[in-house]
Design an enzyme around this catalytic site. Structure first.
Site: not given
Ligand code: GLY
Ligand code: MN
Ligand code: MN
Length: 436
Positions: A36, A240, A257, A268, A347, A351, A358, A381, A385, A403, A405
């Site tokens: 439920d 992630h 993050d 973000d 990466h 974005h 995103h 960002e 790594y 990172r 960002e």
């Molecule tokens: N938090 C997801 C990214 O940085 O793209």
């Molecule tokens: Mn991001």
């Molecule tokens: Mn992020």
């Protein structure tokens, strides 16, 4: 969000859809977590963008030029018993009165009413391929109308993706949208400061996550824009990582993050800082390199610059630095050409950012990287790594993940960093952490 803003958006959409055509957008659905219990409801961004209506089981229809009203909302009828269990819902009257639909109908009657609205329309704009049920239903309705061709009723001849029109609109943020994005960014920045202040060796990653979310909620922002990443030490190398379950060790870095959502608009932010408050020499060198890459990339954010420039600049700064520090060997140009830097920077630079973290919008136009324009918001960002088992580098670098960002608005003359509240200079971070 001001109700007029939604009206303006609907008008802009309908002008593009054009008389003689129809557009359809469905709401998000509730999803069961177990028995439920449901997952927290998050409205579909396209649907909310056009309606401001925050209920499941709804469908918006836009028929430019329709005499009885151009904007029709199908939704749940008001049900007193349901209201008692699940809280208020607008009902048909609320849909017209508060959400300014020209007409509203029960969602349960959609199957009878909608085919009539499709009759003699040339094109149907809708988010193609996103909701298999809607795809299927639409084809069924069209098949039904086709059977009436001998009565002079024509079925739509063209299905058109609505996303292209709508997502181009969503890519450019209005003053009203930027107010919400600034708030999300500011609160998220404050939350990162709180995390730096509360961080101690021996705590668990989820305890720091609790501090971040505590700040979001205390400041009135109930929802995270995405699951927070709170990654101590080598966990930061898992891009992630959301388990957030390990103990924080003195001497390691902590990568967070995390961003809040303000009335459906995301922030973000990533910050990386030393768990015990002081960077080691190796951490400092790598951190400064990422920060330099980030500043250089942010410099590229101005009107008429191709979207990809910021990425290319970050690759150049990071690769040059990795050679200087001895993590990569060879000529910078060759390492970039062969994409050797990707073992440490795998990466892209960022974005689009908006209602979705995103966010929507094309990155290329006619096969070329898109030029930046005022009103676009994007993240910058860069990261490094260094896998724990990376035998090609000195041991002191292994297991470090960094990172940084920020969220950046393209302005008429350059850019504005929306996430300025969260410190990122080494001495700023150390001062803040040591003051506790
Ligand atoms: N938090 C997801 C990214 O940085 O793209
Ligand atoms: Mn991001
Ligand atoms: Mn992020």
């Amino acid at each position: 969000m001001n109700k007029n803003e939604f009206k303006k958006r609907r008008k802009a959409l309908m002008e593009q859809v054009g008389n003689g055509n129809i557009a359809i957008v469905a709401s998000a659905s509730n999803h069961t977590r177990n028995r439920d219990v449901e997952f927290p409801f998050r409205q579909d961004s396209d649907f909310y963008y056009l309606t401001g209506f925050n209920e499941a089981d709804s469908l918006a229809v836009f028929i430019p030029g329709r005499e009885q009203g151009e904007y029709i909302l199908f939704c749940r009828e008001f049900d007193e018993k349901k209201a008692l269990w699940e809280g208020a819902h607008a009902g048909l009257e609320g849909a017209t009165e508060h959400y300014k639909a020209d007409d509203s109908f029960p969602i349960d009657d959609m199957d009878e009413i909608l085919p009539g609205m499709l009759e003699n329309k040339a094109k149907v704009f809708y988010p193609m391929g996103r909701d298999p049920d809607l795809d299927h239903q639409l084809l069924e309705w069209i098949t039904k109308i086709r059977k009436q061709s001998r009565n002079g009723i024509n079925a739509p001849g063209e299905l058109v993706s609505l996303e292209h029109l709508l997502h181009e609109m969503r890519l450019f943020k209005s003053t009203e949208e930027l107010k919400l994005m600034r708030r999300a960014a500011e609160v998220s920045g404050i939350a990162h400061i709180r995390a730096m202040q509360k961080c101690q060796p021996g705590l668990y990653e989820y305890q720091i996550e609790a501090d971040v979310v505590h700040e979001f909620m205390q400041q009135g922002l109930r929802y995270v824009a995405y699951p927070s990443i709170v990654a101590g030490g080598k966990n930061a190398c898992v891009l992630h990582y959301v388990e957030n379950k390990n103990k924080l060790n003195a001497g390691d870095l902590l990568l967070i993050d995390a961003g809040a959502e303000c009335d459906h608009y995301a922030a973000d932010i990533t910050r990386t800082f030393p768990i015990s408050g002081t960077f080691s020499p190796a951490q400092k060198q790598l951190y400064q390199l990422v920060l330099d890459a980030q500043y250089a990339a942010i410099e590229q954010i101005k009107p008429n610059k191709p979207w990809n420039n910021a990425h290319d600049v970050s690759v150049k700064v990071l690769t040059t630095g990795l050679v200087e520090l001895g993590l990569l060997k060879g000529s910078v140009a060759k390492l970039i050409e062969d994409e050797d830097y990707k073992q440490f920077y795998m990466h892209r630079i960022g974005h689009w950012l908006g209602m979705d973290v995103h966010d929507v919008g094309d990155y290329k136009v006619d096969g070329e990287w898109r030029l930046l324009e005022p009103g676009m918001v994007l993240t910058i960002e860069p990261g490094l790594y260094i896998p724990e088992n990376c035998e090609s580098v000195d041991g002191k670098w292994r297991g470090i993940g960094i990172r940084i960002e920020d969220d950046v608005l393209v302005t008429k003359t350059g850019h504005e960093v929306l996430t300025y509240a969260a410190p990122k200079e080494i001495d700023e971070i150390e001062r803040l952490m040591q003051a506790n």
